[in-house]
Design a protein around this motif. Structure first.
Motif, PDB file in Angstrom:
ATOM      1  N   VAL A   4       0.834  -1.195   0.000  1.00  0.00           N
ATOM      2  CA  VAL A   4       0.000   0.000   0.000  1.00  0.00           C
ATOM      3  C   VAL A   4       0.876   1.256   0.000  1.00  0.00           C
ATOM      4  O   VAL A   4       0.638   2.206  -0.759  1.00  0.00           O
ATOM      5  N   LEU A   5       1.897   1.267   0.850  1.00  0.00           N
ATOM      6  CA  LEU A   5       2.782   2.428   0.931  1.00  0.00           C
ATOM      7  C   LEU A   5       3.572   2.608  -0.362  1.00  0.00           C
ATOM      8  O   LEU A   5       3.800   3.740  -0.811  1.00  0.00           O
ATOM      9  N   ASN A   6       3.992   1.509  -0.959  1.00  0.00           N
ATOM     10  CA  ASN A   6       4.698   1.593  -2.245  1.00  0.00           C
ATOM     11  C   ASN A   6       3.814   2.185  -3.333  1.00  0.00           C
ATOM     12  O   ASN A   6       4.286   2.913  -4.214  1.00  0.00           O
ATOM     13  N   ASN A   7       2.533   1.898  -3.260  1.00  0.00           N
ATOM     14  CA  ASN A   7       1.600   2.394  -4.280  1.00  0.00           C
ATOM     15  C   ASN A   7       1.464   3.905  -4.256  1.00  0.00           C
ATOM     16  O   ASN A   7       1.127   4.521  -5.276  1.00  0.00           O
ATOM     17  N   ILE A   8       1.698   4.515  -3.097  1.00  0.00           N
ATOM     18  CA  ILE A   8       1.469   5.956  -2.990  1.00  0.00           C
ATOM     19  C   ILE A   8       2.745   6.778  -2.839  1.00  0.00           C
ATOM     20  O   ILE A   8       2.687   8.010  -2.851  1.00  0.00           O
ATOM     21  N   LYS A   9       3.890   6.135  -2.701  1.00  0.00           N
ATOM     22  CA  LYS A   9       5.127   6.906  -2.573  1.00  0.00           C
ATOM     23  C   LYS A   9       5.493   7.542  -3.910  1.00  0.00           C
ATOM     24  O   LYS A   9       5.147   7.009  -4.972  1.00  0.00           O
ATOM     25  N   PRO A  10       6.195   8.685  -3.909  1.00  0.00           N
ATOM     26  CA  PRO A  10       6.693   9.237  -5.164  1.00  0.00           C
ATOM     27  C   PRO A  10       7.607   8.218  -5.842  1.00  0.00           C
ATOM     28  O   PRO A  10       8.303   7.456  -5.170  1.00  0.00           O
TER      29      PRO A  10
END
Length: 344
Positions: free
Chosen positions: A227-233
């Motif tokens: 999930v965090l990878n999906n939203i990181k720059p």
């Protein structure tokens, strides 16, 4: 608990951006790269950095014993924390819980993300008041921040209390372990598999001596990390940062030597502080700093500044009236501090 049920609906529905380096991951030397609109003239940084920081993660995986798929790197821990807010907290609806006195960025990031804050003071011995935390939590309490070892108090939280919160809090528990390398207690990354709602954040700014490159790490379940990878720059950790991190992480012996020096100096500093007339209490520390109560924190802070020694005045923080925080420096720096304290 299915932790994905806590993720914001808009984030769950998000289709992540796919960068040129995500689409082509191999880097054989004979390939011609004409896919990312980069300047073609080689200077060491003309190409985009590895968006997944593969080499850095591999070194951290070896050091920490945690699979690469359970970690995410960020531009300092503050970016990692901000991503956690964005993933789990609906603006103007959800809330987070902090335990003052603690790291001030938890509240700053909440305000930036339009998330309300519920505060439960630590106990007099600087431990989480579990029953009060659970009582104040509601269905919109998405994040609970535990800083252990805690800043500015320096102590680690009871593992029994943390475990109770991990088991009974209905949201995500974020354990900030910026200072864990200076503590005797084990890291909570060793128990990631037991708690699906656990995120552990660490940093390379303290024990690893790289505050200037801004590199933070979060460890969690593969589901949370995705999930965090999906939203990181896409390129959130630059090439120079990755290069310096790789260089430092390969020298494990030097890192251990510096940590031991800081621990030895912490012990010596505490002993010296006991002899300062205006120091009334020195709190136990599992970090690379020491919190001490003095007669007049603002006066003593100003006196130290006037003589060229910069420390932190924490007297405005809850439970920290007339407290000063002393970072453990080199033997030479600590000697200057003690001599100045004796002088004033």
């Amino acid at each position: 608990m299915n932790v994905l049920d806590l993720v914001r609906p808009s984030i769950k529905a998000l289709k992540p951006y796919s960068s040129a380096r995500d689409e082509f991951k191999g880097v054989p030397k004979d390939m011609v790269f004409l896919d990312a609109n980069e300047n073609p003239f080689e200077n060491g940084v003309n190409r985009y950095p590895d968006p997944q920081q593969t080499t850095v993660k591999g070194l951290l995986s070896k050091l920490k014993g945690i699979p690469v798929e359970n970690m995410l790197l960020g531009n300092g821990s503050d970016e990692v924390l901000d991503l956690i807010y964005r993933a789990f907290c609906e603006p103007n609806i959800d809330n987070i819980i902090t335990l003052p006195p603690t790291y001030g960025m938890y509240s700053v990031l909440a305000n930036i993300n339009a998330v309300s804050i519920k505060k439960v003071l630590l106990s007099e011995d600087f431990q989480p008041q579990v029953d009060k935390i659970l009582d104040i939590a509601d269905s919109n309490s998405k994040l609970l921040f535990l800083c252990s070892p805690n800043n500015p108090t320096g102590n680690s939280f009871s593992s029994e209390l943390i475990e109770k919160l991990l088991t009974e809090f209905k949201g995500v528990v974020v354990i900030d372990e910026a200072y864990i390398d200076f503590a005797d207690t084990p890291s909570w990354i060793e128990r990631l598999n037991e708690f699906p709602n656990l995120i552990v954040t660490q940093t390379l700014s303290k024990a690893y001596g790289m505050a200037g490159i801004r590199l933070g790490v979060s460890y969690a379940s593969k589901e949370i990390i995705q999930v965090l990878n999906n939203i990181k720059p896409p390129y959130n950790v630059n090439e120079l940062t990755q290069q310096r991190a790789i260089e430092q992480l390969k020298d494990e012996a030097k890192i251990k030597e510096q940590i031991q020096s800081i621990l030895d100096e912490r012990t010596a500093l505490i002993e010296e502080l006991k002899g300062i007339s205006f120091v009334s209490e020195i709190y136990p520390s599992d970090a690379n700093f020491v919190l001490a109560k003095v007669d007049d924190a603002t006066r003593r802070y100003d006196e130290l500044i006037s003589k060229g020694v910069v420390i932190r005045n924490r007297t405005t923080q809850p439970l920290c009236e007339n407290c000063l925080r002393f970072t453990v420096g080199t033997p030479k720096e600590n000697k200057v501090l003690i001599n100045t304290l004796k002088l004033i």
